[in-house]
Motif scaffolding. Structure first.
Motif, short mmCIF file in Angstrom:
data_model
loop_
_atom_site.label_atom_id
_atom_site.label_comp_id
_atom_site.label_asym_id
_atom_site.label_seq_id
_atom_site.Cartn_x
_atom_site.Cartn_y
_atom_site.Cartn_z
N GLU A 10 30.97 24.98 44.54
CA GLU A 10 30.50 25.77 45.67
C GLU A 10 31.03 27.19 45.51
OE1 GLU A 10 31.58 23.86 49.34
OE2 GLU A 10 30.61 21.98 48.76
N ASP A 11 30.11 28.15 45.49
CA ASP A 11 30.47 29.56 45.31
C ASP A 11 30.12 30.31 46.59
OD1 ASP A 11 30.91 32.18 44.59
OD2 ASP A 11 29.90 31.99 42.65
N HIS A 12 31.15 30.75 47.31
CA HIS A 12 30.97 31.49 48.56
C HIS A 12 31.26 32.98 48.38
CE1 HIS A 12 30.69 27.63 50.65
NE2 HIS A 12 31.74 27.26 49.93
N GLY A 13 31.36 33.41 47.14
CA GLY A 13 31.67 34.81 46.86
C GLY A 13 33.17 35.06 46.91
N PHE A 14 33.75 34.94 48.08
CA PHE A 14 35.19 35.14 48.26
C PHE A 14 36.00 33.89 47.89
CE2 PHE A 14 33.74 33.08 52.05
CZ PHE A 14 34.79 32.25 52.43
N MET A 15 35.28 32.76 47.74
CA MET A 15 35.95 31.50 47.44
C MET A 15 35.05 30.66 46.52
SD MET A 15 37.36 28.57 50.06
CE MET A 15 35.76 27.90 50.49
N TYR A 16 35.67 29.99 45.57
CA TYR A 16 34.96 29.14 44.63
C TYR A 16 35.72 27.84 44.54
CZ TYR A 16 32.96 27.70 40.11
OH TYR A 16 32.32 27.02 39.10
N ASP A 17 35.02 26.70 44.67
CA ASP A 17 35.74 25.44 44.58
C ASP A 17 34.86 24.33 44.03
OD1 ASP A 17 35.22 23.35 47.15
OD2 ASP A 17 34.55 25.40 47.46
N GLN A 18 35.53 23.32 43.54
CA GLN A 18 34.89 22.09 43.12
C GLN A 18 35.96 21.00 43.11
OE1 GLN A 18 32.86 21.90 39.32
NE2 GLN A 18 31.72 20.10 39.98
N GLY A 19 35.50 19.78 43.29
CA GLY A 19 36.43 18.67 43.31
C GLY A 19 36.18 17.69 42.19
N PHE A 20 37.19 16.85 41.96
CA PHE A 20 37.01 15.73 41.04
C PHE A 20 37.67 14.50 41.63
CE2 PHE A 20 41.08 17.49 39.52
CZ PHE A 20 41.85 16.36 39.31
N GLU A 21 37.18 13.36 41.17
CA GLU A 21 37.77 12.09 41.54
C GLU A 21 38.51 11.58 40.31
OE1 GLU A 21 35.81 7.83 42.12
OE2 GLU A 21 35.35 9.18 43.81
N ASP A 22 39.80 11.25 40.47
CA ASP A 22 40.55 10.75 39.32
C ASP A 22 40.15 9.31 39.01
OD1 ASP A 22 42.16 8.96 40.88
OD2 ASP A 22 43.71 10.48 41.16
N ILE A 23 40.74 8.70 38.01
CA ILE A 23 40.31 7.38 37.57
C ILE A 23 40.62 6.28 38.58
CG2 ILE A 23 40.35 8.00 35.13
CD1 ILE A 23 43.00 6.46 34.88
N ASP A 24 41.45 6.57 39.57
CA ASP A 24 41.73 5.60 40.63
C ASP A 24 40.95 5.89 41.91
OD1 ASP A 24 43.85 3.64 39.69
OD2 ASP A 24 44.65 5.56 39.01
N GLY A 25 40.14 6.95 41.90
CA GLY A 25 39.33 7.27 43.07
C GLY A 25 39.92 8.30 44.01
N HIS A 26 41.12 8.80 43.72
CA HIS A 26 41.72 9.84 44.57
C HIS A 26 40.95 11.14 44.39
CE1 HIS A 26 45.00 7.07 45.20
NE2 HIS A 26 45.19 6.99 43.89
N LEU A 27 40.69 11.82 45.51
CA LEU A 27 39.94 13.07 45.46
C LEU A 27 40.87 14.27 45.36
CD1 LEU A 27 37.21 12.40 48.16
CD2 LEU A 27 36.97 12.31 45.68
N TRP A 28 40.53 15.18 44.46
CA TRP A 28 41.26 16.42 44.24
C TRP A 28 40.26 17.56 44.38
CZ3 TRP A 28 46.45 16.53 42.25
CH2 TRP A 28 47.00 15.26 42.03
N ASN A 29 40.62 18.60 45.09
CA ASN A 29 39.76 19.78 45.22
C ASN A 29 40.50 20.96 44.62
OD1 ASN A 29 37.20 20.77 46.27
ND2 ASN A 29 38.46 22.08 47.55
N LEU A 30 39.81 21.74 43.81
CA LEU A 30 40.39 22.93 43.17
C LEU A 30 39.70 24.13 43.76
CD1 LEU A 30 40.30 21.54 39.54
CD2 LEU A 30 42.21 21.47 41.13
N VAL A 31 40.47 25.12 44.19
CA VAL A 31 39.88 26.26 44.87
C VAL A 31 40.50 27.57 44.37
CG1 VAL A 31 41.49 26.14 46.84
CG2 VAL A 31 39.25 27.21 47.13
N TRP A 32 39.63 28.57 44.21
CA TRP A 32 40.06 29.94 43.91
C TRP A 32 39.56 30.81 45.03
CZ3 TRP A 32 36.74 34.11 43.46
CH2 TRP A 32 37.35 35.33 43.15
N THR A 33 40.41 31.68 45.53
CA THR A 33 39.99 32.66 46.54
C THR A 33 40.24 34.06 46.00
OG1 THR A 33 42.14 32.51 47.64
CG2 THR A 33 40.37 31.17 48.54
N ALA A 34 39.32 34.96 46.32
CA ALA A 34 39.43 36.35 45.87
C ALA A 34 40.65 36.99 46.52
CB ALA A 34 38.17 37.12 46.23
N PRO A 35 41.36 37.82 45.76
CA PRO A 35 42.51 38.53 46.35
C PRO A 35 42.06 39.39 47.53
CG PRO A 35 42.42 38.82 43.95
CD PRO A 35 41.14 38.14 44.36
#
Length: 132
Positions: free
Chosen positions: A105-130
């Protein structure tokens, strides 16, 4: 006072989970682990996860253990220093056996995507513009 975050995750196969997260670049402190648990460094000196076998995890709780592939209780969110770091970690997660539940998801000021690990736990990675 310097705060630290520790969280515990139940895993089906400790060796496979360690290999998955090592492929993403996370390190481990073997002096704090054993055959039932592995101490994972998410962010040096700040954020740590204890990967625990399901049996060991169950020994610490008095409720049924949720199966993360069937239901989720939490999404672990980590900040990244750039969009490229988000994309790189997502790519590593997929190659190591994880999956992406949704596109970036690209919101311009913020970019993120998630992954599910091999056990099903959800992780979200996010970058925000300074902020200026």
């Amino acid at each position: 006072m310097n705060k630290q975050v520790f969280f515990n995750l139940a895993v089906k196969d400790l060796a496979k989970s360690k290999a998955f997260f090592a492929a993403l670049g996370f390190g481990f402190k073997p002096e704090y682990g054993n055959e039932s648990a592995a101490f994972m460094v998410v962010v040096e000196d700040t954020i740590f996860a204890m990967l625990m076998t399901e049996d060991f995890f169950r020994s610490l709780i008095d409720k049924p253990l949720a199966q993360a592939k069937e239901a989720n209780e939490v999404i672990i969110c980590l900040s990244c220093e750039s969009r490229e770091e988000v994309d790189s970690l997502i790519a590593k997660a997929v190659v190591a056996g994880g999956r992406t539940p949704h596109p970036p998801e690209d919101h311009g000021f913020m970019y993120d995507q998630g992954f599910e690990d091999i056990d099903g736990h959800l992780w979200n990675l996010v970058w925000t513009a300074p902020q200026s």
